[in-house]
Scaffold this motif. Structure first.
Motif, PDB file in Angstrom:
ATOM      1  N   TYR A 111       0.710  -1.239  -0.090  1.00  0.00           N
ATOM      2  CA  TYR A 111       0.032   0.144   0.036  1.00  0.00           C
ATOM      3  C   TYR A 111       0.813   1.124  -0.001  1.00  0.00           C
ATOM      4  CZ  TYR A 111      -4.425  -2.312   0.736  1.00  0.00           C
ATOM      5  OH  TYR A 111      -5.705  -3.109   0.310  1.00  0.00           O
ATOM      6  N   HIS A 112       0.466   2.360  -0.606  1.00  0.00           N
ATOM      7  CA  HIS A 112       0.770   3.778  -0.605  1.00  0.00           C
ATOM      8  C   HIS A 112       0.305   4.280   0.514  1.00  0.00           C
ATOM      9  CE1 HIS A 112       1.994   2.573  -4.772  1.00  0.00           C
ATOM     10  NE2 HIS A 112       0.813   2.945  -5.260  1.00  0.00           N
ATOM     11  N   MET A 113       1.231   4.883   1.332  1.00  0.00           N
ATOM     12  CA  MET A 113       0.706   5.490   2.613  1.00  0.00           C
ATOM     13  C   MET A 113       0.849   6.919   2.478  1.00  0.00           C
ATOM     14  SD  MET A 113      -0.306   2.953   4.380  1.00  0.00           S
ATOM     15  CE  MET A 113      -0.617   3.765   6.024  1.00  0.00           C
ATOM     16  N   SER A 114      -0.228   7.569   2.849  1.00  0.00           N
ATOM     17  CA  SER A 114      -0.256   8.994   2.950  1.00  0.00           C
ATOM     18  C   SER A 114      -0.860   9.733   4.175  1.00  0.00           C
ATOM     19  CB  SER A 114      -1.619   9.698   1.795  1.00  0.00           C
ATOM     20  OG  SER A 114      -1.066   8.978   0.522  1.00  0.00           O
ATOM     21  N   TRP A 115      -0.154  11.071   4.535  1.00  0.00           N
ATOM     22  CA  TRP A 115      -0.768  11.953   5.547  1.00  0.00           C
ATOM     23  C   TRP A 115      -1.577  13.109   4.826  1.00  0.00           C
ATOM     24  CZ3 TRP A 115      -0.825  10.681  10.375  1.00  0.00           C
ATOM     25  CH2 TRP A 115       0.044   9.898  11.115  1.00  0.00           C
ATOM     26  N   TYR A 116      -2.562  13.425   5.209  1.00  0.00           N
ATOM     27  CA  TYR A 116      -3.516  14.281   5.004  1.00  0.00           C
ATOM     28  C   TYR A 116      -4.005  15.125   6.084  1.00  0.00           C
ATOM     29  CZ  TYR A 116      -4.921  12.368   0.306  1.00  0.00           C
ATOM     30  OH  TYR A 116      -4.716  11.895  -0.948  1.00  0.00           O
ATOM     31  N   ARG A 117      -4.300  16.446   6.007  1.00  0.00           N
ATOM     32  CA  ARG A 117      -4.753  17.337   6.881  1.00  0.00           C
ATOM     33  C   ARG A 117      -5.949  17.940   6.562  1.00  0.00           C
ATOM     34  NH1 ARG A 117       0.588  21.487   7.209  1.00  0.00           N
ATOM     35  NH2 ARG A 117       0.250  22.663   5.156  1.00  0.00           N
ATOM     36  N   GLN A 118      -6.807  18.490   7.552  1.00  0.00           N
ATOM     37  CA  GLN A 118      -7.807  19.300   7.361  1.00  0.00           C
ATOM     38  C   GLN A 118      -7.689  20.471   8.475  1.00  0.00           C
ATOM     39  OE1 GLN A 118     -11.484  17.283   6.979  1.00  0.00           O
ATOM     40  NE2 GLN A 118     -12.379  19.116   5.732  1.00  0.00           N
ATOM     41  N   ALA A 119      -7.784  21.634   8.044  1.00  0.00           N
ATOM     42  CA  ALA A 119      -7.996  22.832   9.094  1.00  0.00           C
ATOM     43  C   ALA A 119      -9.330  23.260   9.130  1.00  0.00           C
ATOM     44  CB  ALA A 119      -6.923  23.855   8.417  1.00  0.00           C
ATOM     45  N   PRO A 120      -9.528  23.954  10.087  1.00  0.00           N
ATOM     46  CA  PRO A 120     -11.108  24.496  10.363  1.00  0.00           C
ATOM     47  C   PRO A 120     -11.477  25.130   9.138  1.00  0.00           C
ATOM     48  CG  PRO A 120      -9.873  24.581  12.292  1.00  0.00           C
ATOM     49  CD  PRO A 120      -8.914  24.281  11.623  1.00  0.00           C
ATOM     50  N   GLY A 121     -12.632  24.935   8.331  1.00  0.00           N
ATOM     51  CA  GLY A 121     -13.106  25.593   7.505  1.00  0.00           C
ATOM     52  C   GLY A 121     -12.483  25.319   6.051  1.00  0.00           C
ATOM     53  N   LYS A 122     -11.582  24.608   5.871  1.00  0.00           N
ATOM     54  CA  LYS A 122     -10.650  24.154   4.839  1.00  0.00           C
ATOM     55  C   LYS A 122     -10.960  22.826   4.358  1.00  0.00           C
ATOM     56  CE  LYS A 122      -7.071  27.580   5.270  1.00  0.00           C
ATOM     57  NZ  LYS A 122      -5.826  27.934   5.157  1.00  0.00           N
ATOM     58  N   GLU A 123     -10.696  22.210   3.014  1.00  0.00           N
ATOM     59  CA  GLU A 123     -10.682  21.106   2.388  1.00  0.00           C
ATOM     60  C   GLU A 123      -9.729  20.094   3.067  1.00  0.00           C
ATOM     61  OE1 GLU A 123     -13.425  21.904  -1.746  1.00  0.00           O
ATOM     62  OE2 GLU A 123     -11.237  20.960  -1.706  1.00  0.00           O
ATOM     63  N   ARG A 124      -9.952  19.134   3.152  1.00  0.00           N
ATOM     64  CA  ARG A 124      -8.694  18.306   3.545  1.00  0.00           C
ATOM     65  C   ARG A 124      -7.671  18.070   2.483  1.00  0.00           C
ATOM     66  NH1 ARG A 124     -10.274  12.426   5.878  1.00  0.00           N
ATOM     67  NH2 ARG A 124     -11.506  13.576   7.075  1.00  0.00           N
ATOM     68  N   GLU A 125      -6.419  18.175   2.552  1.00  0.00           N
ATOM     69  CA  GLU A 125      -5.428  18.017   1.386  1.00  0.00           C
ATOM     70  C   GLU A 125      -4.251  17.108   1.971  1.00  0.00           C
ATOM     71  OE1 GLU A 125      -2.916  21.776   1.553  1.00  0.00           O
ATOM     72  OE2 GLU A 125      -2.523  21.682   3.713  1.00  0.00           O
ATOM     73  N   LEU A 126      -3.889  16.925   0.698  1.00  0.00           N
ATOM     74  CA  LEU A 126      -2.486  15.840   0.806  1.00  0.00           C
ATOM     75  C   LEU A 126      -1.392  16.710   1.301  1.00  0.00           C
ATOM     76  CD1 LEU A 126      -1.087  13.211   0.216  1.00  0.00           C
ATOM     77  CD2 LEU A 126      -0.706  14.038  -1.956  1.00  0.00           C
ATOM     78  N   VAL A 127      -0.756  16.284   2.180  1.00  0.00           N
ATOM     79  CA  VAL A 127       0.526  16.750   2.971  1.00  0.00           C
ATOM     80  C   VAL A 127       1.719  15.913   2.200  1.00  0.00           C
ATOM     81  CG1 VAL A 127       1.863  16.922   5.091  1.00  0.00           C
ATOM     82  CG2 VAL A 127      -0.661  17.239   4.990  1.00  0.00           C
ATOM     83  N   ALA A 128       1.828  14.558   2.163  1.00  0.00           N
ATOM     84  CA  ALA A 128       2.754  13.908   2.017  1.00  0.00           C
ATOM     85  C   ALA A 128       2.464  12.504   1.484  1.00  0.00           C
ATOM     86  CB  ALA A 128       4.058  13.872   3.240  1.00  0.00           C
TER      87      ALA A 128
END
Length: 117
Positions: free
Chosen positions: A32-49
């Motif tokens: 599996y490819h493993m990723s970290w995403y993040r989501q700040a208040p009021g924003k869309e979830r985004e790929l970090v790495a």
């Protein structure tokens, strides 16, 4: 049963560091490819790495040079080392597993990272 369990979040001052961990179970981690995403208040979830099954990595421009993603296949764990943290990095960070593009993805429950003085 697939599980992704994140840990390591918390409150840190600007310029500080944190290391997030995500322990996976219930699937063949090495495939599996493993990723970290993040989501700040009021924003869309985004790929970090992302780290692919063969080890190559990609990063969003805003974290390049500050964050490092790595994986330990023997421990079924993916890490995100975060240095020089900024208030803009404040978000809930999620671990994601996906075997190939377009296939179903698995998500963890998220861990809160707050960067504030």
């Amino acid at each position: 049963q697939v599980q992704l369990v994140e840990s390591g979040g918390g409150l840190v001052q600007p310029g500080g560091s944190l290391r997030l961990s995500c322990v996976a179970s219930g699937f063949t981690f090495t495939n599996y490819h493993m990723s970290w995403y993040r989501q700040a208040p009021g924003k869309e979830r985004e790929l970090v790495a992302r780290i692919h099954s063969v080890g190559n990595t990609i990063y969003v421009d805003s974290v390049k040079g500050r964050f490092t993603i790595s994986r330990d296949n023997a421990k079924n764990t993916v890490y995100l080392q975060m240095n020089s943290l900024k208030p803009a990095d404040t978000a809930v960070y999620y671990c994601r597993a996906q075997r190939i593009v377009g296939s179903p993805a698995y998500w963890g429950q998220g861990t809160q990272v707050t960067v504030s003085s």
